[in-house]
Design an enzyme around this catalytic site. Structure first.
Site, PDB file in Angstrom:
ATOM      1  N   LYS A 193     -17.876   2.620  -2.321  1.00 16.66           N
ATOM      2  CA  LYS A 193     -17.462   3.760  -1.501  1.00 16.66           C
ATOM      3  C   LYS A 193     -16.281   4.463  -2.156  1.00 16.66           C
ATOM      4  O   LYS A 193     -15.193   3.906  -2.267  1.00 16.66           O
ATOM      5  CB  LYS A 193     -17.057   3.339  -0.079  1.00 16.66           C
ATOM      6  CG  LYS A 193     -16.903   4.563   0.853  1.00 16.66           C
ATOM      7  CD  LYS A 193     -16.061   4.288   2.076  1.00 16.66           C
ATOM      8  CE  LYS A 193     -14.597   4.535   1.838  1.00 16.66           C
ATOM      9  NZ  LYS A 193     -14.236   5.967   1.644  1.00 16.66           N
ATOM     10  N   GLY A 245      -5.697   1.036  -2.945  1.00 13.44           N
ATOM     11  CA  GLY A 245      -5.245   2.060  -2.021  1.00 13.44           C
ATOM     12  C   GLY A 245      -3.919   1.692  -1.404  1.00 13.44           C
ATOM     13  O   GLY A 245      -3.132   0.930  -1.980  1.00 13.44           O
ATOM     14  N   SER A 246      -3.686   2.211  -0.232  1.00 16.22           N
ATOM     15  CA  SER A 246      -2.383   2.040   0.399  1.00 16.22           C
ATOM     16  C   SER A 246      -2.183   0.619   0.901  1.00 16.22           C
ATOM     17  O   SER A 246      -3.131  -0.088   1.249  1.00 16.22           O
ATOM     18  CB  SER A 246      -2.237   3.018   1.570  1.00 16.22           C
ATOM     19  OG  SER A 246      -3.021   2.607   2.672  1.00 16.22           O
ATOM     20  N   THR A 247      -0.913   0.218   0.972  1.00 17.24           N
ATOM     21  CA  THR A 247      -0.574  -1.109   1.481  1.00 17.24           C
ATOM     22  C   THR A 247      -0.968  -1.240   2.943  1.00 17.24           C
ATOM     23  O   THR A 247      -1.435  -2.309   3.378  1.00 17.24           O
ATOM     24  CB  THR A 247       0.929  -1.363   1.295  1.00 17.24           C
ATOM     25  OG1 THR A 247       1.232  -1.345  -0.105  1.00 17.24           O
ATOM     26  CG2 THR A 247       1.339  -2.709   1.869  1.00 17.24           C
ATOM     27  N   GLY A 250      -4.561  -2.010   3.087  1.00 21.06           N
ATOM     28  CA  GLY A 250      -4.742  -3.353   2.541  1.00 21.06           C
ATOM     29  C   GLY A 250      -4.385  -4.436   3.528  1.00 21.06           C
ATOM     30  O   GLY A 250      -5.071  -5.467   3.619  1.00 21.06           O
ATOM     31  N   GLU A 267      -5.332  -4.016  -4.941  1.00 14.84           N
ATOM     32  CA  GLU A 267      -4.252  -3.361  -5.679  1.00 14.84           C
ATOM     33  C   GLU A 267      -3.667  -2.306  -4.761  1.00 14.84           C
ATOM     34  O   GLU A 267      -4.315  -1.295  -4.467  1.00 14.84           O
ATOM     35  CB  GLU A 267      -4.741  -2.732  -6.985  1.00 14.84           C
ATOM     36  CG  GLU A 267      -3.583  -2.172  -7.800  1.00 14.84           C
ATOM     37  CD  GLU A 267      -4.031  -1.423  -9.035  1.00 14.84           C
ATOM     38  OE1 GLU A 267      -3.468  -0.352  -9.314  1.00 14.84           O
ATOM     39  OE2 GLU A 267      -4.958  -1.907  -9.719  1.00 14.84           O
ATOM     40  N   CYS A 303       0.017   4.482  -8.449  1.00 15.76           N
ATOM     41  CA  CYS A 303       0.761   3.378  -7.843  1.00 15.76           C
ATOM     42  C   CYS A 303       1.678   2.669  -8.827  1.00 15.76           C
ATOM     43  O   CYS A 303       2.668   2.056  -8.434  1.00 15.76           O
ATOM     44  CB  CYS A 303      -0.197   2.378  -7.194  1.00 15.76           C
ATOM     45  SG  CYS A 303      -1.517   1.820  -8.283  1.00 15.76           S
ATOM     46  N   GLU A 401       7.027   3.999  -0.709  1.00 18.03           N
ATOM     47  CA  GLU A 401       6.222   4.655  -1.732  1.00 18.03           C
ATOM     48  C   GLU A 401       5.939   6.092  -1.299  1.00 18.03           C
ATOM     49  O   GLU A 401       5.322   6.328  -0.263  1.00 18.03           O
ATOM     50  CB  GLU A 401       4.904   3.905  -1.945  1.00 18.03           C
ATOM     51  CG  GLU A 401       4.066   4.513  -3.062  1.00 18.03           C
ATOM     52  CD  GLU A 401       2.741   3.796  -3.250  1.00 18.03           C
ATOM     53  OE1 GLU A 401       2.341   3.610  -4.403  1.00 18.03           O
ATOM     54  OE2 GLU A 401       2.117   3.443  -2.239  1.00 18.03           O
TER      55      GLU A 401
END
Length: 498
Positions: A193, A245-247, A250, A267, A303, A401
């Site tokens: 995706k 992607g974003s924390t 995640g 990651e 990132c 971030e």
């Protein structure tokens, strides 16, 4: 800037409405669709299916059947490798088209999309690296441990199962290769995706994979936004999620993975430090290099970007001066113009988010040396590169971030102080140390809490592991650790007395 070039490239590439690729067939989706917006012009460039739960169920069922019934997981490794190598040759042949599509996707200047680690050629090289592992995934034999029995042990590496590969929008070609390459080489089946912001280049890659000799259901491709991503990440039929992607997302994937103990490779975010010692080879080059990572290429939307400069007090003013000199060379505009240096921010929401961070920095007492305002004379999502000084670790612009063209600079006096400042972050993805003292370089690199550290520069490559610690993620991509993550280790023991 006029839209003529972007429109002409779009028309020449004959971009059409997107479809889903499931179980070896392209589906004309009868469900809801969404528009993809080109960030350079803020215009609709194509529409794509919102696969949602129904589309994800179909794709996972196809991948599940292809894995459980074969033949891909049980195919001789050499045969699997030959199929992948034919795909790779087609990716190499399509690298120019892939670069153009990626530029239409996220606005990355075409010179970078064609010639950097984000290029189609680099993606083919990454796929080639992982295909080479297909016939090298070996186990081990173990010496007899006890004389009490004649029991002997050996281990085997088996594919982990059905993989959900959920990709980011900043370097979609690279991320596709880092996830799909090891998944297929190890014998897994996969549902891919892309980000809802960037579907064009990966749709073309999906077409190449769909036209290959891969058995039906081994490779599946779905598009959509948050609903589709959540349905895929939480699906009971998925054995492993590989996500970049974003924390925040995640963390939700980690929480949802527990019910069936999904394997994870994540990651996530970064707030990396670039430490510059007074014996750096060139203060000018170090300052311009760090500022360029925040102001050119993807405009800090990477990132691994070292968005915190930690600079020795004796060269701090010199650093600030050369950082200001670097941004004078930044050029916004037509991404197909070789003079353009920087990408727009991916959408209006991200632009407003970055401007909000700049405002918070000023409100919390940091000094804005330059930039941080919107370039309102252009139609896209452009923010002039910003540098903050007089910052501390408690400020929002230092802690969080930003994912945009914003760099902070903090002075230090001792090596211990530099290490402490670098490690104050809750992230730990990458970082860079600038010094000509080799002993210091290794000493500092060992003390920085980060998954990857560069010395006098930084770059990730296909054959070396890359990943984070702390809130920057779980696992590694690249090299053998990157393919090992798509396998399970099975131990078999033989009683030779029976």
């Amino acid at each position: 800037m006029t839209p003529d070039t972007i429109h002409s490239v779009r028309d020449r590439l004959n971009i059409r409405s997107g479809r889903l690729f499931i179980d070896g067939k392209w589906l004309e989706w009868d469900g809801p669709r969404f528009d993809q917006i080109n960030p350079t012009l803020n215009e609709v460039i194509a529409s794509f299916p919102e696969a949602g739960k129904r589309g994800v169920d179909l794709a996972v069922a196809a991948a599940r059947k292809a894995f459980d019934a074969g033949p891909w997981p049980t195919m001789p490794a050499h045969d699997r490798k030959r199929i992948l190598q034919r795909i790779i040759e087609r990716v190499y042949a399509a690298e120019e088209e892939l670069a153009q599509l990626q530029t239409l996707d996220n606005g990355i200047p075409y010179t970078f999309s064609r010639n950097s680690r984000a290029s189609g050629k680099a993606a083919a090289e990454t796929l080639d690296h992982f295909a080479g592992w297909a016939d090298k995934l070996t186990g081990e034999t173990y010496p007899q441990f006890s004389s009490a029995s004649n029991m002997h042990y050996m281990s085997f590496r088996e594919p982990v199962g059905v993989v959900a590969a959920i990709l980011p929008w900043n370097v979609p070609l690279s991320m596709f290769a880092k996830k799909v390459g090891p998944a297929l080489a190890s014998g897994c089946t996969v549902v891919v995706k892309p980000s809802e912001n960037t579907n064009l280049a990966l749709t073309r890659l999906a077409e190449i994979f769909g036209e290959s000799d891969l058995p039906a259901g081994v490779f599946n491709f779905v598009t959509g936004a948050g609903e589709t991503g959540e349905a895929l990440a939480t699906h009971a039929g998925i054995d492993k999620v590989s996500f970049t992607g974003s924390t925040a997302v995640g963390e939700r994937i980690v929480a949802a993975s527990g019910f069936n103990m999904k394997r994870l490779s994540l990651e996530l975010g970064g707030k990396s430090a670039g430490i510059i010692f007074p014996d750096a080879r060139s203060v000018q080059a170090s300052a311009k290099g760090l500022m360029a990572l925040s102001s050119t290429f993807l405009s800090g939307q990477v990132c691994t970007t070292p968005s915190r400069a930690i600079v020795h007090q004796s060269i701090f003013d010199e650093f600030v001066h050369y950082a200001g000199e670097q941004v004078k060379s930044v050029r916004f505009g037509d991404p197909f113009d070789p003079a353009t240096t920087s990408a727009p921010l991916i959408n209006k929401r991200q632009m407003q988010r970055v401007l909000g961070y700049v405002a918070s920095g000023v409100e919390e007492g940091a000094t804005l040396v330059f930039g941080g305002d919107a370039a309102t004379d252009l139609p896209g999502n452009w923010v002039n590169p910003a540098l903050f000084i007089n910052v501390n670790g408690g400020m929002t612009v230092v802690r969080e971030e930003i994912f945009g063209p914003v760099l902070t600079a903090t002075p230090f006096e001792t090596e211990e102080e530099a290490i402490r400042i670098a490690n104050e972050s809750e992230y730990g993805l990458s970082g860079t140390v600038f010094t000509t003292d080799v002993t210091r370089a290794f000493r500092v690199a060992q003390k920085i809490r980060s998954g990857t550290i560069g010395i006098n520069g930084f770059a990730s490559v296909a054959n070396a592991p890359m990943g984070g610690v702390k809130r920057s993620g779980i696992g590694r991509e690249g090299g053998f650790p990157g393919i090992e993550a798509f396998t399970e280790l099975k131990t078999v023991n033989f009683n030779l007395d029976v």
